[in-house]
Design a protein around this motif. Structure first.
Motif, mmCIF file in Angstrom:
data_model
loop_
_atom_site.group_PDB
_atom_site.id
_atom_site.type_symbol
_atom_site.label_atom_id
_atom_site.label_comp_id
_atom_site.label_asym_id
_atom_site.label_seq_id
_atom_site.Cartn_x
_atom_site.Cartn_y
_atom_site.Cartn_z
ATOM 1 N N GLN A 1 61.467 -13.354 35.553
ATOM 2 C CA GLN A 1 61.983 -14.691 35.812
ATOM 3 C C GLN A 1 61.696 -15.065 37.261
ATOM 4 O OE1 GLN A 1 66.109 -15.140 34.899
ATOM 5 N NE2 GLN A 1 66.175 -17.293 35.481
ATOM 6 N N VAL A 2 61.225 -16.290 37.443
ATOM 7 C CA VAL A 2 60.895 -16.753 38.775
ATOM 8 C C VAL A 2 62.176 -17.134 39.512
ATOM 9 C CG1 VAL A 2 59.666 -18.486 40.094
ATOM 10 C CG2 VAL A 2 58.657 -17.567 37.992
ATOM 11 N N GLN A 3 62.299 -16.666 40.742
ATOM 12 C CA GLN A 3 63.461 -17.001 41.558
ATOM 13 C C GLN A 3 63.035 -17.336 42.974
ATOM 14 O OE1 GLN A 3 66.114 -13.565 41.091
ATOM 15 N NE2 GLN A 3 67.482 -14.870 39.879
ATOM 16 N N LEU A 4 63.749 -18.280 43.557
ATOM 17 C CA LEU A 4 63.544 -18.645 44.956
ATOM 18 C C LEU A 4 64.866 -18.449 45.683
ATOM 19 C CD1 LEU A 4 61.596 -22.011 44.517
ATOM 20 C CD2 LEU A 4 60.648 -19.712 44.779
ATOM 21 N N VAL A 5 64.817 -17.773 46.810
ATOM 22 C CA VAL A 5 66.027 -17.526 47.591
ATOM 23 C C VAL A 5 65.808 -18.043 49.002
ATOM 24 C CG1 VAL A 5 67.618 -15.800 48.474
ATOM 25 C CG2 VAL A 5 66.579 -15.493 46.209
ATOM 26 N N GLU A 6 66.639 -19.010 49.379
ATOM 27 C CA GLU A 6 66.514 -19.638 50.693
ATOM 28 C C GLU A 6 67.460 -18.988 51.701
ATOM 29 O OE1 GLU A 6 66.249 -23.702 48.153
ATOM 30 O OE2 GLU A 6 67.801 -22.159 48.249
ATOM 31 N N SER A 7 67.104 -19.112 52.959
ATOM 32 C CA SER A 7 67.978 -18.669 54.037
ATOM 33 C C SER A 7 67.660 -19.477 55.284
ATOM 34 C CB SER A 7 67.785 -17.168 54.312
ATOM 35 O OG SER A 7 66.449 -16.904 54.684
ATOM 36 N N GLY A 8 68.613 -19.474 56.213
ATOM 37 C CA GLY A 8 68.355 -20.078 57.517
ATOM 38 C C GLY A 8 69.076 -21.378 57.790
ATOM 39 N N GLY A 9 69.813 -21.896 56.854
ATOM 40 C CA GLY A 9 70.546 -23.125 57.125
ATOM 41 C C GLY A 9 71.736 -22.867 58.029
ATOM 42 N N GLY A 10 72.397 -23.947 58.427
ATOM 43 C CA GLY A 10 73.572 -23.810 59.268
ATOM 44 C C GLY A 10 73.814 -25.048 60.093
ATOM 45 N N LEU A 11 74.661 -24.882 61.099
ATOM 46 C CA LEU A 11 75.026 -25.974 61.992
ATOM 47 C C LEU A 11 74.227 -25.877 63.272
ATOM 48 C CD1 LEU A 11 76.936 -28.336 62.762
ATOM 49 C CD2 LEU A 11 78.529 -26.595 63.622
ATOM 50 N N VAL A 12 73.641 -26.984 63.668
ATOM 51 C CA VAL A 12 72.844 -27.013 64.891
ATOM 52 C C VAL A 12 73.092 -28.334 65.603
ATOM 53 C CG1 VAL A 12 70.824 -27.909 63.701
ATOM 54 C CG2 VAL A 12 70.539 -26.661 65.844
ATOM 55 N N GLN A 13 73.017 -28.316 66.905
ATOM 56 C CA GLN A 13 73.200 -29.540 67.682
ATOM 57 C C GLN A 13 71.929 -30.376 67.663
ATOM 58 O OE1 GLN A 13 74.587 -28.391 71.610
ATOM 59 N NE2 GLN A 13 76.698 -28.765 70.985
ATOM 60 N N ALA A 14 72.110 -31.659 67.797
ATOM 61 C CA ALA A 14 70.963 -32.551 67.893
ATOM 62 C C ALA A 14 70.051 -32.103 69.027
ATOM 63 C CB ALA A 14 71.418 -33.983 68.119
ATOM 64 N N GLY A 15 68.754 -32.124 68.748
ATOM 65 C CA GLY A 15 67.782 -31.658 69.715
ATOM 66 C C GLY A 15 67.429 -30.196 69.556
ATOM 67 N N GLY A 16 68.198 -29.502 68.752
ATOM 68 C CA GLY A 16 67.962 -28.080 68.538
ATOM 69 C C GLY A 16 66.915 -27.809 67.487
ATOM 70 N N CYS A 22 62.110 -19.064 52.606
ATOM 71 C CA CYS A 22 62.276 -19.002 51.155
ATOM 72 C C CYS A 22 61.420 -17.865 50.632
ATOM 73 C CB CYS A 22 61.857 -20.322 50.528
ATOM 74 S SG CYS A 22 61.845 -20.334 48.724
ATOM 75 N N ALA A 23 62.049 -16.969 49.914
ATOM 76 C CA ALA A 23 61.351 -15.846 49.313
ATOM 77 C C ALA A 23 61.269 -16.053 47.813
ATOM 78 C CB ALA A 23 62.082 -14.547 49.634
ATOM 79 N N ALA A 24 60.075 -15.937 47.286
ATOM 80 C CA ALA A 24 59.854 -16.159 45.864
ATOM 81 C C ALA A 24 59.535 -14.853 45.171
ATOM 82 C CB ALA A 24 58.713 -17.143 45.675
ATOM 83 N N SER A 68 54.841 -23.169 56.839
ATOM 84 C CA SER A 68 53.893 -22.062 56.796
ATOM 85 C C SER A 68 54.168 -21.225 55.555
ATOM 86 C CB SER A 68 54.001 -21.201 58.054
ATOM 87 O OG SER A 68 55.318 -20.689 58.197
ATOM 88 N N ARG A 69 53.169 -20.464 55.204
ATOM 89 C CA ARG A 69 53.239 -19.734 53.938
ATOM 90 C C ARG A 69 52.569 -18.382 54.105
ATOM 91 N NH1 ARG A 69 51.091 -22.317 48.201
ATOM 92 N NH2 ARG A 69 51.228 -20.416 46.963
ATOM 93 N N ASP A 70 53.151 -17.369 53.490
ATOM 94 C CA ASP A 70 52.554 -16.047 53.439
ATOM 95 C C ASP A 70 52.310 -15.736 51.972
ATOM 96 O OD1 ASP A 70 52.015 -13.299 53.340
ATOM 97 O OD2 ASP A 70 53.201 -12.910 55.120
ATOM 98 N N ASN A 71 51.079 -15.883 51.542
ATOM 99 C CA ASN A 71 50.778 -15.694 50.121
ATOM 100 C C ASN A 71 50.983 -14.235 49.678
ATOM 101 O OD1 ASN A 71 50.085 -18.394 49.625
ATOM 102 N ND2 ASN A 71 48.000 -18.062 50.338
ATOM 103 N N ALA A 72 50.739 -13.319 50.585
ATOM 104 C CA ALA A 72 50.896 -11.905 50.238
ATOM 105 C C ALA A 72 52.359 -11.576 49.961
ATOM 106 C CB ALA A 72 50.352 -11.037 51.360
ATOM 107 N N LYS A 73 53.253 -12.216 50.704
ATOM 108 C CA LYS A 73 54.683 -11.947 50.547
ATOM 109 C C LYS A 73 55.370 -12.990 49.676
ATOM 110 C CE LYS A 73 55.143 -9.648 55.023
ATOM 111 N NZ LYS A 73 55.842 -9.638 56.339
ATOM 112 N N ASN A 74 54.658 -14.016 49.279
ATOM 113 C CA ASN A 74 55.233 -15.104 48.475
ATOM 114 C C ASN A 74 56.429 -15.746 49.178
ATOM 115 O OD1 ASN A 74 53.973 -16.089 46.235
ATOM 116 N ND2 ASN A 74 55.174 -14.938 44.749
ATOM 117 N N THR A 75 56.219 -16.067 50.432
ATOM 118 C CA THR A 75 57.278 -16.715 51.198
ATOM 119 C C THR A 75 56.759 -18.027 51.793
ATOM 120 O OG1 THR A 75 56.710 -15.512 53.209
ATOM 121 C CG2 THR A 75 58.399 -14.537 51.806
ATOM 122 N N VAL A 76 57.675 -18.935 52.006
ATOM 123 C CA VAL A 76 57.358 -20.185 52.688
ATOM 124 C C VAL A 76 58.462 -20.455 53.691
ATOM 125 C CG1 VAL A 76 58.478 -21.620 50.920
ATOM 126 C CG2 VAL A 76 56.717 -22.605 52.395
#
Length: 114
Positions: A1-16, A22-24, A68-76
């Motif tokens: 089964q195909v799955q996508l798992v995201e990470s890296g969101g959060g709270l940031v100040q304007a200008g940051g 995303c790992a697939a 950016s994308r890493d095709n070998a690792k299936n990440t974007v």
């Protein structure tokens, strides 16, 4: 089964800056990208990258975002700089199978404070 798992969101100040990743698993994709949906608005394209590294950006993020994308690792990944309050949204990873099927991640919230 195909799955996508995201990470890296959060709270940031304007200008940051922030970086979303995303790992697939489960397949190889013809295109991968990021979409976002702000409260009360439709989901919109942020950026997409093909298997051949062609990139398309929404006008609202052009010059501030790099996909950016890493095709070998299936990440974007999506690097966003000079963030603005209007960038606040749930960001979704998207991948398109060679069959044309769309696969979506669960979404990660990005909040930009002014």
């Amino acid at each position: 089964q195909v799955q996508l798992v995201e990470s890296g969101g959060g709270l940031v100040q304007a200008g940051g800056s922030l970086r979303l990743s995303c790992a697939a698993s489960g397949s190889i994709f013809s295109a991968m990208g990021w979409y976002r949906q702000a409260p009360g608005k439709q989901r919109e394209l942020v950026a997409v990258i093909s298997s051949g590294d062609s990139r398309v950006y929404a006008g609202s993020v052009k010059g501030r975002a790099t996909i950016s994308r890493d095709n070998a690792k299936n990440t974007v990944s999506l690097q966003m700089n000079s963030l603005r309050p209007e960038d606040t949204a749930v960001y979704y990873c998207n991948a398109v199978l060679w069959t044309g099927q769309n696969v979506w991640g669960q979404g990660t919230l990005v909040t930009v404070s002014s």
